[in-house]
Write a protein that holds these residues in place. Structure first.
Motif, PDB file in Angstrom:
ATOM      1  N   MET A   1       9.575  -7.686 -10.816  1.00 33.12           N
ATOM      2  CA  MET A   1      10.818  -8.110 -10.184  1.00 33.12           C
ATOM      3  C   MET A   1      10.874  -9.419  -9.575  1.00 33.12           C
ATOM      4  O   MET A   1      10.302  -9.786  -8.666  1.00 33.12           O
ATOM      5  CB  MET A   1      11.249  -6.994  -8.883  1.00 33.12           C
ATOM      6  CG  MET A   1      11.615  -5.718  -9.315  1.00 33.12           C
ATOM      7  SD  MET A   1      13.312  -5.631 -10.368  1.00 33.12           S
ATOM      8  CE  MET A   1      13.327  -4.255 -10.980  1.00 33.12           C
ATOM      9  N   PRO A   2      11.142 -10.263 -10.448  1.00 36.68           N
ATOM     10  CA  PRO A   2      10.877 -11.955 -10.014  1.00 36.68           C
ATOM     11  C   PRO A   2      11.654 -12.215  -8.921  1.00 36.68           C
ATOM     12  O   PRO A   2      12.930 -11.732  -8.894  1.00 36.68           O
ATOM     13  CB  PRO A   2      11.299 -12.796 -11.319  1.00 36.68           C
ATOM     14  CG  PRO A   2      11.159 -11.798 -12.706  1.00 36.68           C
ATOM     15  CD  PRO A   2      11.751 -10.116 -11.936  1.00 36.68           C
ATOM     16  N   PRO A   3      10.956 -12.956  -7.817  1.00 41.43           N
ATOM     17  CA  PRO A   3      11.765 -13.213  -6.771  1.00 41.43           C
ATOM     18  C   PRO A   3      12.937 -14.260  -6.837  1.00 41.43           C
ATOM     19  O   PRO A   3      13.867 -14.217  -5.990  1.00 41.43           O
ATOM     20  CB  PRO A   3      10.814 -13.804  -5.690  1.00 41.43           C
ATOM     21  CG  PRO A   3       9.515 -14.199  -6.631  1.00 41.43           C
ATOM     22  CD  PRO A   3       9.841 -13.304  -7.730  1.00 41.43           C
ATOM     23  N   ASN A   4      12.885 -14.771  -8.011  1.00 44.36           N
ATOM     24  CA  ASN A   4      14.017 -16.055  -8.053  1.00 44.36           C
ATOM     25  C   ASN A   4      15.364 -15.181  -8.534  1.00 44.36           C
ATOM     26  O   ASN A   4      16.310 -15.905  -8.258  1.00 44.36           O
ATOM     27  CB  ASN A   4      13.611 -17.071  -9.015  1.00 44.36           C
ATOM     28  CG  ASN A   4      13.513 -16.257 -10.400  1.00 44.36           C
ATOM     29  OD1 ASN A   4      12.738 -15.338 -10.627  1.00 44.36           O
ATOM     30  ND2 ASN A   4      14.344 -16.546 -11.460  1.00 44.36           N
TER      31      ASN A   4
ATOM     32  N   ALA B   1       9.971  -2.207  -8.544  1.00 40.96           N
ATOM     33  CA  ALA B   1       8.961  -2.787  -9.317  1.00 40.96           C
ATOM     34  C   ALA B   1       7.963  -1.841  -9.727  1.00 40.96           C
ATOM     35  O   ALA B   1       7.545  -1.424 -10.733  1.00 40.96           O
ATOM     36  CB  ALA B   1       8.137  -4.095  -8.974  1.00 40.96           C
ATOM     37  N   ARG B   2       7.429  -1.191  -8.522  1.00 38.38           N
ATOM     38  CA  ARG B   2       6.574  -0.047  -8.878  1.00 38.38           C
ATOM     39  C   ARG B   2       7.192   1.358  -9.376  1.00 38.38           C
ATOM     40  O   ARG B   2       6.478   1.885 -10.257  1.00 38.38           O
ATOM     41  CB  ARG B   2       5.777   0.420  -7.348  1.00 38.38           C
ATOM     42  CG  ARG B   2       5.225   1.533  -7.280  1.00 38.38           C
ATOM     43  CD  ARG B   2       3.585   1.350  -7.925  1.00 38.38           C
ATOM     44  NE  ARG B   2       2.805   2.441  -7.568  1.00 38.38           N
ATOM     45  CZ  ARG B   2       2.557   3.534  -8.158  1.00 38.38           C
ATOM     46  NH1 ARG B   2       3.357   3.687  -9.556  1.00 38.38           N
ATOM     47  NH2 ARG B   2       1.805   4.569  -7.954  1.00 38.38           N
ATOM     48  N   TYR B   3       8.196   1.757  -9.261  1.00 39.57           N
ATOM     49  CA  TYR B   3       8.875   2.773  -9.555  1.00 39.57           C
ATOM     50  C   TYR B   3       9.304   2.679 -10.965  1.00 39.57           C
ATOM     51  O   TYR B   3       9.197   3.430 -11.878  1.00 39.57           O
ATOM     52  CB  TYR B   3      10.370   3.065  -8.480  1.00 39.57           C
ATOM     53  CG  TYR B   3      11.052   4.410  -9.199  1.00 39.57           C
ATOM     54  CD1 TYR B   3      10.590   5.678  -8.645  1.00 39.57           C
ATOM     55  CD2 TYR B   3      11.972   4.374  -9.886  1.00 39.57           C
ATOM     56  CE1 TYR B   3      11.235   6.817  -9.042  1.00 39.57           C
ATOM     57  CE2 TYR B   3      12.893   5.402 -10.236  1.00 39.57           C
ATOM     58  CZ  TYR B   3      12.223   6.829  -9.883  1.00 39.57           C
ATOM     59  OH  TYR B   3      13.045   7.926 -10.131  1.00 39.57           O
TER      60      TYR B   3
ATOM     61  N   ASN C   1      12.049  -7.897   0.267  1.00 38.40           N
ATOM     62  CA  ASN C   1      10.724  -7.681  -0.222  1.00 38.40           C
ATOM     63  C   ASN C   1      10.568  -6.334  -0.434  1.00 38.40           C
ATOM     64  O   ASN C   1       9.783  -5.903  -1.283  1.00 38.40           O
ATOM     65  CB  ASN C   1       9.714  -7.970   0.884  1.00 38.40           C
ATOM     66  CG  ASN C   1       8.501  -7.867   0.496  1.00 38.40           C
ATOM     67  OD1 ASN C   1       7.783  -7.060   1.069  1.00 38.40           O
ATOM     68  ND2 ASN C   1       7.769  -8.672  -0.385  1.00 38.40           N
ATOM     69  N   PHE C   2      11.346  -5.238   0.558  1.00 35.81           N
ATOM     70  CA  PHE C   2      10.875  -3.743   0.132  1.00 35.81           C
ATOM     71  C   PHE C   2      11.459  -3.433  -1.040  1.00 35.81           C
ATOM     72  O   PHE C   2      11.086  -2.533  -1.720  1.00 35.81           O
ATOM     73  CB  PHE C   2      11.475  -3.032   1.466  1.00 35.81           C
ATOM     74  CG  PHE C   2      11.381  -1.809   1.447  1.00 35.81           C
ATOM     75  CD1 PHE C   2      10.218  -1.192   1.905  1.00 35.81           C
ATOM     76  CD2 PHE C   2      12.609  -0.924   0.856  1.00 35.81           C
ATOM     77  CE1 PHE C   2       9.933   0.349   1.821  1.00 35.81           C
ATOM     78  CE2 PHE C   2      12.376   0.611   0.876  1.00 35.81           C
ATOM     79  CZ  PHE C   2      10.865   1.199   1.376  1.00 35.81           C
TER      80      PHE C   2
ATOM     81  N   ALA D   1       0.846  -0.977   0.076  1.00 32.94           N
ATOM     82  CA  ALA D   1      -0.174   0.116  -0.050  1.00 32.94           C
ATOM     83  C   ALA D   1       0.823   1.096  -0.007  1.00 32.94           C
ATOM     84  O   ALA D   1       0.507   2.410  -0.509  1.00 32.94           O
ATOM     85  CB  ALA D   1      -0.977   0.132   1.278  1.00 32.94           C
ATOM     86  N   TYR D   2       1.971   1.350   0.754  1.00 34.31           N
ATOM     87  CA  TYR D   2       2.868   2.288   0.571  1.00 34.31           C
ATOM     88  C   TYR D   2       3.550   2.769  -0.709  1.00 34.31           C
ATOM     89  O   TYR D   2       3.332   3.917  -1.023  1.00 34.31           O
ATOM     90  CB  TYR D   2       4.245   1.765   1.615  1.00 34.31           C
ATOM     91  CG  TYR D   2       5.334   2.682   1.766  1.00 34.31           C
ATOM     92  CD1 TYR D   2       5.218   3.958   2.724  1.00 34.31           C
ATOM     93  CD2 TYR D   2       6.397   2.766   0.832  1.00 34.31           C
ATOM     94  CE1 TYR D   2       6.523   4.636   2.575  1.00 34.31           C
ATOM     95  CE2 TYR D   2       7.368   3.526   0.847  1.00 34.31           C
ATOM     96  CZ  TYR D   2       7.428   4.519   1.936  1.00 34.31           C
ATOM     97  OH  TYR D   2       8.571   5.532   1.956  1.00 34.31           O
ATOM     98  N   ALA D   3       3.741   1.963  -1.482  1.00 36.88           N
ATOM     99  CA  ALA D   3       4.109   1.969  -2.808  1.00 36.88           C
ATOM    100  C   ALA D   3       3.341   2.309  -3.830  1.00 36.88           C
ATOM    101  O   ALA D   3       3.281   2.819  -4.864  1.00 36.88           O
ATOM    102  CB  ALA D   3       4.987   0.654  -3.412  1.00 36.88           C
ATOM    103  N   GLU D   4       2.015   1.922  -3.426  1.00 41.11           N
ATOM    104  CA  GLU D   4       0.746   2.284  -4.267  1.00 41.11           C
ATOM    105  C   GLU D   4       0.418   3.582  -4.228  1.00 41.11           C
ATOM    106  O   GLU D   4      -0.435   3.975  -5.130  1.00 41.11           O
ATOM    107  CB  GLU D   4      -0.229   1.313  -4.132  1.00 41.11           C
ATOM    108  CG  GLU D   4      -0.110  -0.126  -4.312  1.00 41.11           C
ATOM    109  CD  GLU D   4      -0.081  -0.536  -6.038  1.00 41.11           C
ATOM    110  OE1 GLU D   4      -0.698   0.626  -6.662  1.00 41.11           O
ATOM    111  OE2 GLU D   4       0.242  -1.518  -6.526  1.00 41.11           O
TER     112      GLU D   4
END
Length: 952
Positions: A90-93, A83-85, A76-77, A23-26
């Motif tokens: 950004m695939p976690p693998n 990814a939002r910016y 995760n942060f 929600a922060y990044a949205e």
């Protein structure tokens, strides 16, 4: 493979702590201010995005390149924000989380804590100025005349601080790289990396929220609380009826003097009050409910698509590796106890709160019941829960065959447990038969308790047990110890003896024994309870649980008042050449922290550790030739001298009952001639002027408390009523409490006496590990059956001791020591690793043995600080059991994901899947499949389908 270390500093008007990173990044005003990065061993660079510096092309490509591993502390942060910016997935693998790596090695969860725990140099440590700089640049500021009414601080508003902020961001990457290099000796297993990637996928997907239900409840509750407050003001005339102090004063004016207004105390008062007072207490109870807190948390964390993301933290519990809940705390949602829960939901969504109250009662209660149902399915939920997984795991580990056979057979664990414990045929434990009540006792172990308002000795003084807080330290006779909180166990029958009120089954320490016994047994035998507190003061006991060592033979002149053992100059016979006497090598009383003057931390073997008691007995000092020249009564034991240089000691319980001289705290006790022939069977115990007497021959083992002149066989001078009464039968009912895990010795001081607490291996935890709480029970149901349970489960008990021995052997030898079924202990570079059958390892950092106890550096569950933690065999088994149960869930989750089903949430041992397929049978089959590394472990998933999240 190339590695890229990253740290970013961001801005958003949404609270990160309250709403979560998604929600922060949205937020519409979200942006990245600074980006610090470093490839492999290259120098760290900082990109000032806030001042329009651009991301280099090489970095752009690396951020999405499969061949470049991105690392960050709490990845995760960074992954979510980038990814939002950038508008790119950004695939976690492609990512590795250094915070997860640190947690797997038993280190703290924050960057600063890990740096300190690893002892990194100043140049590698996280900067200490970061918090203030983040507060200045990364969150909105309050508009004032001084700052020109702006709501945000930009770089140009303080260029000096901005430069410090850039240095801080750079230093975080330096610290993260240093931690990564230091931990590289113990790499993360590939299976755990894959599980973290699945965890990121689940958190990215999130859970769907019924926003109409949430909005209606929040809006109505505000109106409802205002209505309650107005009614309370009208009835009491108070400005703030929610104030504890104001309400207490009002109740006193109504001739009621409450000791507190806790939930339990309010419930108790409601039973004894009527009219206006009762209504005010009902209002107090209703206003104190926090039924909308979860709904408010849902609203804060909502993303634009009405989903809440980031509710799970991977490896949140670094002792076992289990997940922890975040934001909504989905691991701690209220149970559904309303049968027509769907009708209640519809009434709330329609806004028909009048009908809701008429059908279901007070709205705060029904709102708490609806919390789970606010989580809804896009298609349909399939929920599968491992049935009693920890019970199965611990039985499998210990090879408790009868438990395993029960799970493989009819599954009637409770009935078979009760059958073994009480030697009753299982055929008789059926509904309608008297023996069926034993089934309840077969569910759980004892939770012995202390009565309400009994005073616990803490570092903040004497506090009623129900009011003890997690930050209070407790006195265990040797040191101040931490604990894990107070447990309320309902209303039970208690007895009162030697100044203590508790249930008969509570374990307490008595003088003369090093192991605790049941309170009822101590009362029945007339034993003296071990005293470790005197008023607000702590009394230091020896490691043998005795109040003192021996007193030596010589005496010296006592010329002043001594607060330790109450010997006064005026109590001595000065005419008997007192100057020739001396007392040597008595304990020196040292003040320790928390202002406890009757405590000391060390004792010399030749010194005596004395303690005072509420009753004292002083004899006159005579010359050397007299018998018993001096008699000290400290607590309930006497040390007396028959001749100078000779001494005898009388303790609480002895096999030789024919000991009349020098009894504990005894004045002169006489026996009427001819009334009791067998004096050797008589027993007299007591303190000061209060004597308890038993005459087995004359009184048929009855205990007489009081000066019963009608009974000429056994009597003594006592305080109180002169009645014949069985000791311990002065019972009554009271609200009872206990304290969890009070220090390494599992004990604390209450009413001045040393008592046991509830703990994993001591009482409730043993059967909790067998799935008691997972079977829908609450702690109030736990019964008095610890010893019987241990007898019925000898292999599990043996596993506790075998595990502790194996760990100590591993620490002594440095070798790998097997424990059971793929579980082993090994010491590597100062860290204890316990290998699990799955291949994962539990880590205990800086492990050591102190006073024959295992210690390690870890996060204290109460203070959340990095400190020394003590553990023991049963606790280690608990960690191992929970860790294996977690690995079983992880294996099932991977199988479900590979089968193509999307997991949207998992809570404890249950998996929640949102699908449009009729897949209940397949999911249940996956949950029950054998696991290769756990042959013979019987698994079963209880599976059901629902449109809303609820318990079946």
């Amino acid at each position: 493979m190339k590695t890229l270390s990253i740290d970013i500093e961001t801005y958003s008007s949404v609270s990160l702590t309250e709403s979560g990173v998604y929600a922060y990044a949205e937020s519409l005003d979200f942006t990245i201010l600074l980006l610090a990065y470093g490839f492999d061993n290259e120098a760290v660079q900082v990109i000032d995005l806030a001042q329009e510096e651009e991301i280099p092309q090489v970095l752009h490509e690396a951020l999405t390149d499969d061949d470049v591993i991105k690392t960050a502390y709490n990845a995760n942060f960074e992954r979510t924000c980038l990814a939002r910016y950038l508008g790119k997935p950004m695939p976690p693998n492609q990512w590795r989380c250094t915070a997860v790596h640190a947690s797997m090695l038993g280190l703290p969860g924050n960057l600063k804590g890990v740096c300190e725990a690893l002892g990194l140099g100043e140049e590698e440590t996280k900067s200490k100025t970061g918090r203030a700089l983040i507060q200045y640049f990364s969150v909105p500021c309050k508009p004032t005349a001084k700052n020109g009414q702006r709501v945000r601080n930009l770089p140009e508003h303080d260029l000096e601080k901005w430069q410090l902020f850039k240095d801080y961001c750079k230093q975080d990457v330096v610290a993260e790289k240093a931690i990564k290099d230091r931990l590289s000796t113990f790499p993360v297993a590939q299976s755990e990396q894959e599980l973290w990637e699945l965890d990121q996928k689940i958190n990215d997907g999130g859970i769907l929220i019924d926003t109409q239900l949430v909005d209606n409840i929040i809006a109505y509750d505000q109106t409802y609380q205002e209505k309650l407050m107005e009614e309370a003001k009208t009835l009491t005339g108070l400005t703030n009826p929610n104030s504890v102090a104001q309400l207490k004063n009002w109740l006193r004016e109504q001739a009621i003097n409450p000791t507190g207004l806790t939930k339990a105390k309010v419930e108790e008062l409601l039973e004894t009050t009527t009219g206006t007072i009762k209504r005010v207490l009902e209002l107090r109870k209703a206003m104190s409910k926090t039924s909308t807190k979860k709904y408010e948390a849902m609203k804060r964390a909502l993303c634009p698509d009405n989903r809440v993301r980031g509710t799970l933290q991977f490896y949140g519990a670094n002792r076992s590796g289990r997940w922890a809940g975040r934001l909504l705390q989905v691991h701690n949602l209220p149970q559904n106890k309303v049968p027509d829960i769907e009708l209640a939901r519809e009434l709330v969504k329609e806004g028909d709160f009048g009908t809701l109250e008429m059908l279901f009662g007070e709205t705060p209660f029904i709102f708490s019941q609806l919390v789970r149902t606010a989580i809804i399915a896009n298609h349909s939920f399939i929920i599968s829960d491992f049935s009693a997984i920890e019970a199965r795991v611990v039985a499998w580990l210990a090879d408790e065959k009868w438990v395993l056979e029960t799970f493989k057979g009819d599954g009637k664990l409770y009935e078979r447990t009760a059958s073994r414990m009480f030697n009753v045929p299982i055929e008789k434990i059926i509904k309608g038969q008297p023996e069926y009540e034993l089934r309840q006792k077969g569910k759980v172990a004892t939770l012995a308790c202390i009565a309400e308002d009994e005073l616990v000795l803490t570092d903040h003084g004497l506090i009623p047990i129900q009011d003890v807080k997690s930050y209070h330290l407790l006195w265990d006779g040797l040191e101040w110890v931490k604990h894990e909180g107070v447990v309320f166990n309902g209303e039970r029958e208690v007895i009162e003896y030697d100044g203590l009120r508790a249930t008969k089954d509570h374990l307490i320490w008595i003088e003369g024994l090093q192991e605790p016994i049941q309170f009822g047994e101590a009362a029945a035998s007339g034993a003296h309870l071990l005293q470790t507190g005197n008023g607000r003061q702590a009394i230091w006991m020896g490691k043998d649980n005795r109040a003192r060592k021996k007193m030596v033979k010589d005496l010296e002149s006592l010329s002043c008042f001594n607060t330790m053992h109450r010997v006064r100059k005026c109590a001595m016979d000065l005419a008997r050449q007192l100057e020739k006497w001396k007392i040597e090598r008595l304990s020196t009383v040292f003040k320790i922290k928390k202002s406890t003057c009757m405590a000391r931390q060390k004792v010399n073997i030749c010194k005596a550790t004395l303690r005072k008691h509420k009753k004292f007995s002083i004899s006159f000092v005579w010359s050397k030739r007299h018998r018993v020249p001096i008699q000290f009564c400290n607590g309930s034991r006497i040390m007396g001298f028959t001749k100078f240089g000779e001494h005898i000691t009388r303790l609480g319980i002895r096999s030789d009952r024919f000991q009349w001289s020098l009894r504990s705290g005894k004045f002169e006790i006489r026996r009427q001639k001819g009334k009791c022939r067998e004096q050797k069977n008589n027993r007299v115990v007591g303190m000061g002027s209060e004597i308890l007497a038993i005459c087995k021959t004359c009184c048929d083992e009855d205990v007489i408390r009081g000066n019963d002149k009608r009974n000429n066989n056994c009597f003594g001078r006592v305080s109180g009523r002169g009645k014949k009464k069985k000791l311990g039968t002065n019972s009554s009912k009271a609200c009872v409490y206990d304290i969890r895990n009070a220090g390494p010795r599992h004990r604390f001081t209450v009413s001045g006496k040393l008592v046991h607490n509830c703990a994993y291996g001591g009482s409730v935890g043993a059967l909790t590990s067998m799935g008691a709480l997972k079977m829908g029970l609450v702690e109030e149901e736990l019964s008095d059956i610890v010893r019987a349970w241990r007898k019925a489960n000898p292999n599990i008990v043996c596993l506790w001791y075998d595990t502790e021995k194996a760990v100590k052997d591993a620490l002594d030898t440095g070798w790998q020591v097997p424990i059971t079924k793929g579980v082993s202990a090994e010491l590597e570079q100062g860290t204890l690793f316990i290998a699990l059958p799955s291949g994962r390892r539990l880590a205990y950092a800086e492990v050591d043995i102190e006073d024959n106890q295992i210690t390690y550096m870890g996060i204290d569950q109460q203070t959340k600080k990095w400190t020394k933690v003590r553990t023991y065999g049963a606790k280690l088994v608990e960690n191992i059991t929970q860790a294996i149960a977690r690995d079983c869930l992880a294996e099932a989750m991977k199988r479900i994901d590979r089968a193509g089903y999307g997991i949207c949430l998992h809570v404890h041992d249950e998996v929640i899947i949102d699908t449009d397929k009729d897949a209940m049978g397949e999911i249940a089959e996956i949950m029950g499949e054998d696991i290769e590394w756990a042959p013979g472990l019987p698994l079963r998933g209880d599976t059901y389908s629902t449109k809303i999240y609820r318990k079946d």
